[in-house]
Motif scaffolding. Structure first.
Motif, short mmCIF file in Angstrom:
data_model
loop_
_atom_site.label_atom_id
_atom_site.label_comp_id
_atom_site.label_asym_id
_atom_site.label_seq_id
_atom_site.Cartn_x
_atom_site.Cartn_y
_atom_site.Cartn_z
N LYS A 43 36.97 73.64 27.18
CA LYS A 43 36.02 72.67 28.18
C LYS A 43 36.46 71.29 28.00
O LYS A 43 36.97 70.38 26.97
N GLY A 44 35.94 70.22 29.32
CA GLY A 44 36.14 68.85 28.31
C GLY A 44 37.83 68.22 29.28
O GLY A 44 38.40 68.42 29.98
N ASP A 45 37.67 67.18 28.69
CA ASP A 45 38.78 66.11 29.05
C ASP A 45 40.31 66.58 28.58
O ASP A 45 40.82 65.93 27.52
N TRP A 46 39.91 67.86 28.82
CA TRP A 46 41.47 68.75 28.04
C TRP A 46 42.78 69.20 29.19
O TRP A 46 41.86 69.74 30.18
N GLY B 205 47.56 62.99 24.34
CA GLY B 205 48.57 61.45 24.56
C GLY B 205 49.04 61.74 23.84
O GLY B 205 50.55 62.02 23.89
N PRO B 206 49.24 61.81 22.38
CA PRO B 206 50.54 62.23 21.19
C PRO B 206 50.95 63.40 21.62
O PRO B 206 52.18 63.72 20.74
N GLY C 219 41.66 68.61 40.59
CA GLY C 219 42.46 67.49 40.86
C GLY C 219 42.80 66.11 40.01
O GLY C 219 43.07 65.43 40.22
N ALA C 220 42.42 66.58 38.88
CA ALA C 220 42.60 66.09 37.33
C ALA C 220 43.13 67.01 36.89
O ALA C 220 43.93 68.22 36.48
N HIS C 221 44.07 66.24 35.90
CA HIS C 221 44.50 66.62 35.09
C HIS C 221 45.75 67.03 35.60
O HIS C 221 46.48 68.59 35.37
N GLU C 222 46.79 66.38 36.75
CA GLU C 222 47.54 66.96 36.99
C GLU C 222 48.24 67.93 37.53
O GLU C 222 49.11 68.59 37.87
#
Ligand code: MG
Length: 367
Positions: A231-234, A139-140, A286-289
């Motif tokens: 890996k993960g939400d990155w 985010g930041p 399909g996630a992360h733009e």
């Protein structure tokens, strides 16, 4: 005397790397031409380009740049790889791009620009990641400044300086969504004198990657072009590719030409994915733009599409489109060649190796 750093792309699969070695030449104080740099051999068995019992490969200089590291009078020499008997090496994808251009793409005056993302690593973790666990969620960090948001800026700035001094069409840079992740762009900056063709821009990406490796080396930091470096939400790391032709840039025909390009692209999604980088399924989820690797979709200003038409292009009615699928580890020669064949409606067989005759250069004297 002058240093010449011969740079080439190796045969490592699935993702080729970049190699170089140094030769000292006497260029006689003049501004050299490509023919002033001799052919040179190397050990292909150490670069996945030959077997040990027949290991000689040949470096054929194709493009030269001022060497920003060693300074004035010294040069970076980008080379194509040929076999010991002077045939195009199977790993030489630049030759395929040349073939596509000369067989019809060049007539359409295609331009390309790349957004090369990458991730800086130290001790096996992205810069900015704590020793244990993970940093605060993304985010930041994107376009962030400050010691808790931007990591590795000294490397990034050194790289930018070197790219400009080498004369690359270096467009700009930004901090990316994940800590330690950055992007640099190669492509048309609006100056008539800028190079913008497929061969030159792809060359500039490879030279830019090599300069990045060298800048990071000075800091003991590793560069990763992995599509999904953590890996993960990155976010993953891509190489968004902006493409246009004389037709898409035409004020009268632009909108129709862009629509036709996208229709053509929709018919060969899998063939494009095949040359857009190893492990792309980890990034195109399909996630992360991103758009899912299993789907082809275009959209106006849509960063979740395979192909994005920028809103400014939509409004003007001409310009370029962005292919958001290529991964950070994609080969820009293959991406360019594939796009040119699809968009310019050329024969598929041009994408196979071996059609182009060797460049007219004197054979290397036996070493
Ligand atoms: Mg980016």
């Amino acid at each position: 005397m002058n240093y010449a750093e011969y740079i080439w792309i190796d045969g490592v699969e699935p993702t080729p790397g970049i190699r170089s070695k140094t030769r000292v030449l006497n260029l006689g104080g003049k501004k050299p031409e490509i023919s002033d740099f001799p052919l040179w051999g190397f050990d292909g068995s150490s670069t996945s380009q030959a077997a040990g019992n027949d290991s000689d490969c040949e470096l054929v200089p194709v493009s030269i740049y001022p060497d920003p590291i060693r300074g004035e009078g010294h040069y970076l020499v980008l080379c194509e790889v040929y076999t010991s008997i002077g045939k195009i090496h199977p790993s030489n994808t630049r030759a395929i791009l040349r073939q596509v251009l000369s067989a019809g793409a060049e007539a359409e005056k295609p331009w390309v620009g790349f957004e090369q993302e990458y991730t800086l690593f130290k001790d096996g973790r992205p810069l900015g990641f704590p020793e244990n666990g993970e940093p605060a969620p993304q985010g930041p960090y994107y376009c962030g400044a400050g010691a808790a948001r931007a990591y590795g800026r000294d490397i990034v700035e050194l790289h930018a300086k070197w790219c400009l001094e080498a004369g690359l069409t270096y467009f700009g840079l930004n901090a990316e969504v994940m800590p330690g992740q950055w992007e640099f762009q190669i492509g048309y900056r609006g100056n008539d004198s800028d190079e913008k063709g497929l061969l030159a821009m792809s060359d500039h990406i490879w030279i830019g990657r090599w300069l990045l490796e060298r800048a990071a080396e000075n800091y003991g930091v590793e560069v990763s072009f992995h599509n999904k470096p953590w890996k993960g939400d990155w976010n993953g790391a891509g190489m968004h590719t902006n493409f246009s032709t004389a037709s898409t840039r035409s004020k009268t025909k632009g909108t129709a030409a862009i629509a036709r390009s996208i229709k053509n692209l929709s018919t060969c999604h899998n063939q494009h994915i095949a040359v857009y980088g190893a492990g792309l399924d980890e990034r195109l989820t399909g996630a992360h733009e991103t758009c899912s690797i299993h789907e082809f979709r275009s959209g106006d200003g849509d960063r979740g599409a395979s192909i994005r038409i920028p809103l400014t292009v939509k409004q003007k009615g001409y310009g370029y489109f962005e292919d958001r699928r290529p991964g950070a580890n994609a080969d820009p020669y293959q991406v360019s060649a594939r796009l040119a064949v699809t968009v310019c409606e050329l024969e598929e067989k041009l994408l196979e190796a071996g059609e182009t005759k060797p460049q007219k250069r004197g054979r290397r004297k036996a070493a």
